[in-house]
Design a protein around this motif. Structure first.
Motif, PDB file in Angstrom:
ATOM      1  N   ASP A   8       0.846  -1.201   0.000  1.00  0.00           N
ATOM      2  CA  ASP A   8       0.000   0.000   0.000  1.00  0.00           C
ATOM      3  C   ASP A   8       0.872   1.238   0.000  1.00  0.00           C
ATOM      4  O   ASP A   8       1.990   1.224   0.518  1.00  0.00           O
ATOM      5  N   ILE A  10       0.508   5.589   0.576  1.00  0.00           N
ATOM      6  CA  ILE A  10      -0.362   6.650   1.100  1.00  0.00           C
ATOM      7  C   ILE A  10       0.313   8.001   0.879  1.00  0.00           C
ATOM      8  O   ILE A  10       1.515   8.153   1.169  1.00  0.00           O
ATOM      9  N   VAL A  30      -8.926   3.425  13.717  1.00  0.00           N
ATOM     10  CA  VAL A  30      -7.854   2.700  13.023  1.00  0.00           C
ATOM     11  C   VAL A  30      -6.696   2.285  13.932  1.00  0.00           C
ATOM     12  O   VAL A  30      -6.110   1.220  13.742  1.00  0.00           O
ATOM     13  N   PHE A  53      -0.819   3.485   8.771  1.00  0.00           N
ATOM     14  CA  PHE A  53      -2.065   3.204   8.050  1.00  0.00           C
ATOM     15  C   PHE A  53      -1.764   2.344   6.812  1.00  0.00           C
ATOM     16  O   PHE A  53      -2.467   1.360   6.544  1.00  0.00           O
ATOM     17  N   ALA A  54      -0.694   2.707   6.086  1.00  0.00           N
ATOM     18  CA  ALA A  54      -0.286   1.904   4.917  1.00  0.00           C
ATOM     19  C   ALA A  54       0.013   0.473   5.352  1.00  0.00           C
ATOM     20  O   ALA A  54      -0.344  -0.488   4.650  1.00  0.00           O
ATOM     21  N   LYS A  56      -1.324  -1.202   7.810  1.00  0.00           N
ATOM     22  CA  LYS A  56      -2.572  -1.910   8.085  1.00  0.00           C
ATOM     23  C   LYS A  56      -3.296  -2.274   6.786  1.00  0.00           C
ATOM     24  O   LYS A  56      -3.856  -3.369   6.656  1.00  0.00           O
ATOM     25  N   GLU A  57      -3.288  -1.359   5.823  1.00  0.00           N
ATOM     26  CA  GLU A  57      -3.915  -1.650   4.528  1.00  0.00           C
ATOM     27  C   GLU A  57      -3.171  -2.787   3.818  1.00  0.00           C
ATOM     28  O   GLU A  57      -3.791  -3.661   3.210  1.00  0.00           O
ATOM     29  N   ALA A  58      -1.827  -2.754   3.897  1.00  0.00           N
ATOM     30  CA  ALA A  58      -1.038  -3.802   3.236  1.00  0.00           C
ATOM     31  C   ALA A  58      -1.336  -5.162   3.881  1.00  0.00           C
ATOM     32  O   ALA A  58      -1.508  -6.167   3.174  1.00  0.00           O
ATOM     33  N   PHE A  60      -4.068  -5.937   5.547  1.00  0.00           N
ATOM     34  CA  PHE A  60      -5.450  -6.246   5.143  1.00  0.00           C
ATOM     35  C   PHE A  60      -5.439  -6.945   3.777  1.00  0.00           C
ATOM     36  O   PHE A  60      -6.097  -7.962   3.567  1.00  0.00           O
ATOM     37  N   LYS A  61      -4.648  -6.408   2.862  1.00  0.00           N
ATOM     38  CA  LYS A  61      -4.599  -6.978   1.503  1.00  0.00           C
ATOM     39  C   LYS A  61      -3.993  -8.377   1.473  1.00  0.00           C
ATOM     40  O   LYS A  61      -4.330  -9.175   0.598  1.00  0.00           O
ATOM     41  N   TRP A  67     -14.831  -6.414   4.282  1.00  0.00           N
ATOM     42  CA  TRP A  67     -15.271  -6.037   5.630  1.00  0.00           C
ATOM     43  C   TRP A  67     -16.262  -7.023   6.222  1.00  0.00           C
ATOM     44  O   TRP A  67     -16.407  -7.108   7.440  1.00  0.00           O
ATOM     45  N   MET A  73      -9.553  -2.539  11.908  1.00  0.00           N
ATOM     46  CA  MET A  73      -8.167  -2.078  11.738  1.00  0.00           C
ATOM     47  C   MET A  73      -7.395  -2.082  13.059  1.00  0.00           C
ATOM     48  O   MET A  73      -6.173  -2.242  13.064  1.00  0.00           O
TER      49      MET A  73
END
Ligand SMILES: CC(C)(COP(=O)(O)OP(=O)(O)OC[C@H]1O[C@@H](n2cnc3c(N)ncnc32)[C@H](O)[C@@H]1OP(=O)(O)O)[C@@H](O)C(=O)NCCC(=O)NCCS
Length: 127
Positions: A8, A10, A30, A53-54, A56-58, A60-61, A67, A73
Motif C-alpha cells: 500500500d 499513502i 484505526v 495506516f499503509a 494496516k492496509e497492506a 489487510f490486503k 469487511w 483495523m
C-alpha cells in the motif's frame, strides 16, 4: 511458505487533511492506544500515521478479504522492535483468520520519503 502478500502507498498530505478534518474519530477507528501514543512521540507524527495506516492496509490486503469478515483495523497493531523494526501483531478476528489459514508469521517493511509512505506485507506459514 508464502500465504499472502500486500502493498500500500499513502500520500502523507492526504493523511494530514484527514487528521485535520476527522483526527480523533479516524485515530480511534484505526489505531490502538499504543499506536496513538507512539504517534504523539514520533518526530514526524503525520508521516508515522500515514506509514502505519499503509501497514494496516497492506496487511489487510495479504488476506484478500472484505469487511464482511468482521475484522477491524485496530486488530492489527504495529509495534516496534529494539532497533525500530516494525513488528505486526494480530488480535481478534484477524488473529482467528490467520490461525485458520495456518499463518505463523506476518512480515512487514515500511518506508516514507517526501509525500509518500509505503508498506509491504506478507503472511508466511507452514514449512
Ligand atoms: C481493500 C483495500 C485495502 C484497498 O486499499 P486502497 O488503498 O483503497 O486501494 P489501493 O489503491 O491501494 O489498491 C487497489 C487495488 O488493491 C487490490 N485490492 C482490492 N481489494 C482488495 C482486497 N480485499 N484484498 C487485497 N487486494 C485488494 C486491487 O488490485 C485494487 O485495484 P483495483 O481498485 O483497480 O481493483 C481498502 O479498500 C480497504 O478495504 N481497506 C480497509 C478499510 C479501511 O481502510 N477503512 C478506512 C478506515 S477509516
Amino acid at each position: 511458505m508464502t500465504i499472502g502478500i500486500g502493498v500500500d502507498i499513502i500520500a502523507i498530505s492526504r493523511m494530514r487533511d484527514t487528521l485535520e478534518t476527522s483526527g480523533k474519530v479516524f485515530m480511534d477507528k484505526v489505531f490502538t492506544p499504543w499506536e496513538q501514543q507512539r504517534a504523539e512521540t514520533h518526530p514526524d507524527t503525520v508521516a508515522y500515521v500515514a506509514m502505519t495506516f499503509a501497514a494496516k492496509e497492506a496487511i489487510f490486503k495479504t488476506f484478500g478479504i472484505g469487511w464482511h469478515f468482521g475484522v477491524q483495523m485496530t486488530e492489527i497493531e504495529v509495534k516496534e522492535g529494539e532497533y525500530g523494526e516494525p513488528i505486526p501483531v494480530l488480535t481478534g478476528r484477524f488473529a482467528e483468520l490467520a490461525a485458520e489459514r495456518g499463518v505463523s508469521r506476518v512480515l512487514l517493511s515500511l518506508s516514507y520519503d517526501g509525500d509518500y509512505a509505503v508498506a509491504v506485507a506478507a503472511l508466511s506459514g507452514g514449512q
